[in-house]
Design a protein around this motif. Structure first.
Motif, mmCIF file in Angstrom:
data_model
loop_
_atom_site.group_PDB
_atom_site.id
_atom_site.type_symbol
_atom_site.label_atom_id
_atom_site.label_comp_id
_atom_site.label_asym_id
_atom_site.label_seq_id
_atom_site.Cartn_x
_atom_site.Cartn_y
_atom_site.Cartn_z
ATOM 1 N N ARG A 21 7.631 -2.882 -4.918
ATOM 2 C CA ARG A 21 7.587 -1.845 -3.887
ATOM 3 C C ARG A 21 8.694 -0.826 -4.147
ATOM 4 N NH1 ARG A 21 7.505 -6.006 1.036
ATOM 5 N NH2 ARG A 21 9.057 -6.880 -0.349
ATOM 6 N N ARG A 38 9.359 5.850 -4.315
ATOM 7 C CA ARG A 38 8.147 6.098 -3.522
ATOM 8 C C ARG A 38 7.169 6.986 -4.293
ATOM 9 N NH1 ARG A 38 6.801 5.566 1.831
ATOM 10 N NH2 ARG A 38 5.111 6.936 2.506
ATOM 11 N N VAL A 41 4.372 5.417 -6.548
ATOM 12 C CA VAL A 41 3.312 4.589 -5.976
ATOM 13 C C VAL A 41 2.186 5.493 -5.459
ATOM 14 C CG1 VAL A 41 2.775 2.805 -4.285
ATOM 15 C CG2 VAL A 41 5.044 2.866 -5.337
ATOM 16 N N GLN A 43 -0.530 4.895 -3.919
ATOM 17 C CA GLN A 43 -0.999 4.543 -2.580
ATOM 18 C C GLN A 43 -0.100 5.114 -1.478
ATOM 19 O OE1 GLN A 43 -0.524 2.543 -5.137
ATOM 20 N NE2 GLN A 43 -2.218 1.115 -5.390
ATOM 21 N N LEU A 44 1.098 5.527 -1.845
ATOM 22 C CA LEU A 44 2.038 6.115 -0.883
ATOM 23 C C LEU A 44 2.170 7.618 -1.094
ATOM 24 C CD1 LEU A 44 4.839 3.391 -0.939
ATOM 25 C CD2 LEU A 44 2.991 3.686 0.729
#
Length: 76
Positions: A21, A38, A41, A43-44
């Protein structure tokens, strides 16, 4: 299970059941210790545009028994 994870400007490979993460650090197959941001990623809301780490790709192939011969590599 090998997987790809973008971190610190490259797509690195790692061996593990879960993707790290944001703000987590992992040891890539190339041996580098990298931290996921961040922006790494998708998906973020991040992007997946960084180039693949060639050392991770070579190590992935080696561990899978699919290492390329010298003749198969691009030596340019």
């Amino acid at each position: 299970m090998f997987r790809w994870q973008q971190a610190e400007g490259k797509r690195h490979a790692l061996d593990g059941p879960f993707a790290p993460r944001p703000e987590e650090t992992f040891i890539a197959l190339c041996g580098a210790e990298v931290t996921v941001a961040r922006r790494d990623v998708p998906q973020l809301g991040g992007h997946w545009f960084d180039p693949t780490c060639p050392d991770c790709a070579d190590e992935w192939r080696r561990q899978k028994g699919e290492a390329r011969t010298r003749e198969q590599r691009c030596l340019a």
